[in-house]
Design a protein around this motif. Structure first.
Motif, PDB file in Angstrom:
ATOM      1  N   GLU A  98       0.429  -1.359   0.056  1.00 29.26           N
ATOM      2  CA  GLU A  98      -0.379  -0.476  -0.524  1.00 29.26           C
ATOM      3  C   GLU A  98       0.959   1.514  -0.061  1.00 29.26           C
ATOM      4  O   GLU A  98       2.148   1.739   0.572  1.00 29.26           O
ATOM      5  CB  GLU A  98      -0.881   0.468   0.794  1.00 29.26           C
ATOM      6  N   ILE A 100       0.401   4.345   1.421  1.00 29.34           N
ATOM      7  CA  ILE A 100      -0.383   5.017   2.737  1.00 29.34           C
ATOM      8  C   ILE A 100      -1.718   4.188   3.712  1.00 29.34           C
ATOM      9  O   ILE A 100      -2.740   4.277   2.781  1.00 29.34           O
ATOM     10  CB  ILE A 100      -0.871   6.484   2.936  1.00 29.34           C
ATOM     11  N   ILE A 101      -1.474   4.362   4.893  1.00 30.44           N
ATOM     12  CA  ILE A 101      -2.745   3.724   6.018  1.00 30.44           C
ATOM     13  C   ILE A 101      -3.343   5.207   6.121  1.00 30.44           C
ATOM     14  O   ILE A 101      -2.340   5.826   7.517  1.00 30.44           O
ATOM     15  CB  ILE A 101      -2.575   2.500   6.653  1.00 30.44           C
ATOM     16  N   LEU A 105      -9.600   2.243   6.702  1.00 27.84           N
ATOM     17  CA  LEU A 105     -11.135   1.503   6.216  1.00 27.84           C
ATOM     18  C   LEU A 105     -10.348   0.690   4.849  1.00 27.84           C
ATOM     19  O   LEU A 105     -10.938  -0.488   4.987  1.00 27.84           O
ATOM     20  CB  LEU A 105     -11.668   2.158   6.332  1.00 27.84           C
ATOM     21  N   LYS A 150      -1.928  15.094   7.566  1.00 32.32           N
ATOM     22  CA  LYS A 150      -1.480  16.424   6.652  1.00 32.32           C
ATOM     23  C   LYS A 150      -1.418  15.781   5.164  1.00 32.32           C
ATOM     24  O   LYS A 150      -0.923  14.592   5.243  1.00 32.32           O
ATOM     25  CB  LYS A 150      -0.334  17.472   6.410  1.00 32.32           C
TER      26      LYS A 150
HETATM   27  P1  IMP Z   1      -7.637   5.007   3.942  1.00 30.88           P
HETATM   28  O1  IMP Z   1      -8.937   3.922   3.964  1.00 30.88           O
HETATM   29  O2  IMP Z   1      -8.274   5.874   5.220  1.00 30.88           O
HETATM   30  O3  IMP Z   1      -6.907   4.172   4.571  1.00 30.88           O
HETATM   31  O4  IMP Z   1      -7.868   5.499   3.227  1.00 30.88           O
HETATM   32  C1  IMP Z   1      -6.652   4.827   1.541  1.00 30.88           C
HETATM   33  C2  IMP Z   1      -6.280   5.920   1.105  1.00 30.88           C
HETATM   34  O5  IMP Z   1      -6.703   6.482   0.391  1.00 30.88           O
HETATM   35  C3  IMP Z   1      -4.759   5.376   0.144  1.00 30.88           C
HETATM   36  O6  IMP Z   1      -4.663   4.031  -0.339  1.00 30.88           O
HETATM   37  C4  IMP Z   1      -4.703   6.652  -0.445  1.00 30.88           C
HETATM   38  O7  IMP Z   1      -5.125   6.463  -1.776  1.00 30.88           O
HETATM   39  C5  IMP Z   1      -5.964   7.955   0.200  1.00 30.88           C
HETATM   40  N1  IMP Z   1      -5.199   8.569   0.960  1.00 30.88           N
HETATM   41  C6  IMP Z   1      -4.728   8.783   2.054  1.00 30.88           C
HETATM   42  N2  IMP Z   1      -4.000   9.788   2.443  1.00 30.88           N
HETATM   43  C7  IMP Z   1      -3.814  10.541   1.479  1.00 30.88           C
HETATM   44  C8  IMP Z   1      -2.559  11.432   1.234  1.00 30.88           C
HETATM   45  O8  IMP Z   1      -2.111  11.794   2.815  1.00 30.88           O
HETATM   46  N3  IMP Z   1      -1.721  11.469   0.161  1.00 30.88           N
HETATM   47  C9  IMP Z   1      -2.275  10.725  -1.031  1.00 30.88           C
HETATM   48  N4  IMP Z   1      -3.512   9.880  -0.495  1.00 30.88           N
HETATM   49  C10 IMP Z   1      -4.049   9.961   0.689  1.00 30.88           C
END
Ligand code: IMP
Ligand code: MG
Length: 177
Positions: A98, A100-101, A105, A150
């Motif tokens: 991945e 970023i987490i 979700l 951020k």
């Molecule tokens: P999560 O389901 O909220 O953990 O979202 C994960 C996904 O959201 C990642 O695979 C990214 O595509 C996107 N995402 C979350 N934070 C960022 C960020 O700071 N920059 C760019 N993409 C992000």
């Protein structure tokens, strides 16, 4: 409102060094296990391409595309599979790659989905994590860097599909014009 690149938080060199470290750990942990690296499109493409070239063990690659409904900067947790794996993962050692987490979700859904296919193991390797934003607990075995709350772009991470090609990772700042 427009956006522009803010402070660089991870330079190209730092990212490269960390990717090499992660690859060494994965090579040691998965010796003789021929892991299947599952890249979550599109953000993790650059990370996986660099990581896999540093591995010293045999591995295979596969790709999944998911859409999580939400805004450009927030995911909703409702996930749809847009492209599924080519491989049958029964009995395989799967490593999800991945970018970023954030809330956790997307990964939580993905992990549950892959587990239901009876792999030998499912672990996660994420380049970045934003622990302060977590809504669900996610065990991530390999993490590159913790980043502050951020919105960051570069090295695969996008804002409205832009900035993925940057060699470094920077904060996206908002500018009222
Ligand atoms: P999560 O389901 O909220 O953990 O979202 C994960 C996904 O959201 C990642 O695979 C990214 O595509 C996107 N995402 C979350 N934070 C960022 C960020 O700071 N920059 C760019 N993409 C992000
Ligand atoms: Mg994205």
């Amino acid at each position: 409102m427009t956006t522009e690149l803010g402070e660089t938080i991870l330079a190209e060199k730092e990212i490269r060094a960390r990717v090499t470290e992660l690859a060494a750990r994965i090579s040691a942990d998965y010796a003789d296990k021929e892991p299947l690296l599952v890249c979550v499109l599109k953000g993790a493409v650059f990370f996986m391409a660099d990581l896999v070239r540093e591995l010293t063990i045999p591995s295979e690659l596969d790709f999944m595309a998911v859409s999580s409904y939400g805004s450009a900067t927030d995911s909703s947790g409702v996930v749809r599979i847009l492209k599924d794996l080519d491989a049958n993962i029964e009995g395989r050692n799967v490593l999800i790659i991945e970018d970023i987490i954030d809330s956790g979700l997307t990964l939580s859904y993905l992990r549950k989905n892959l587990r239901s296919r009876n792999p030998a193991s499912v672990e996660v390797c994420s380049l970045l994590t934003k622990p302060s934003r977590r809504k669900v607990d996610i065990a991530c075995k390999y993490v590159g860097f913790e980043v502050p709350d951020k919105f960051v772009v570069g090295y695969g991470l996008d804002y409205l599909e832009q900035y993925r090609n940057l060699r470094f990772i920077a904060v996206l700042s908002e500018e009222v014009s």
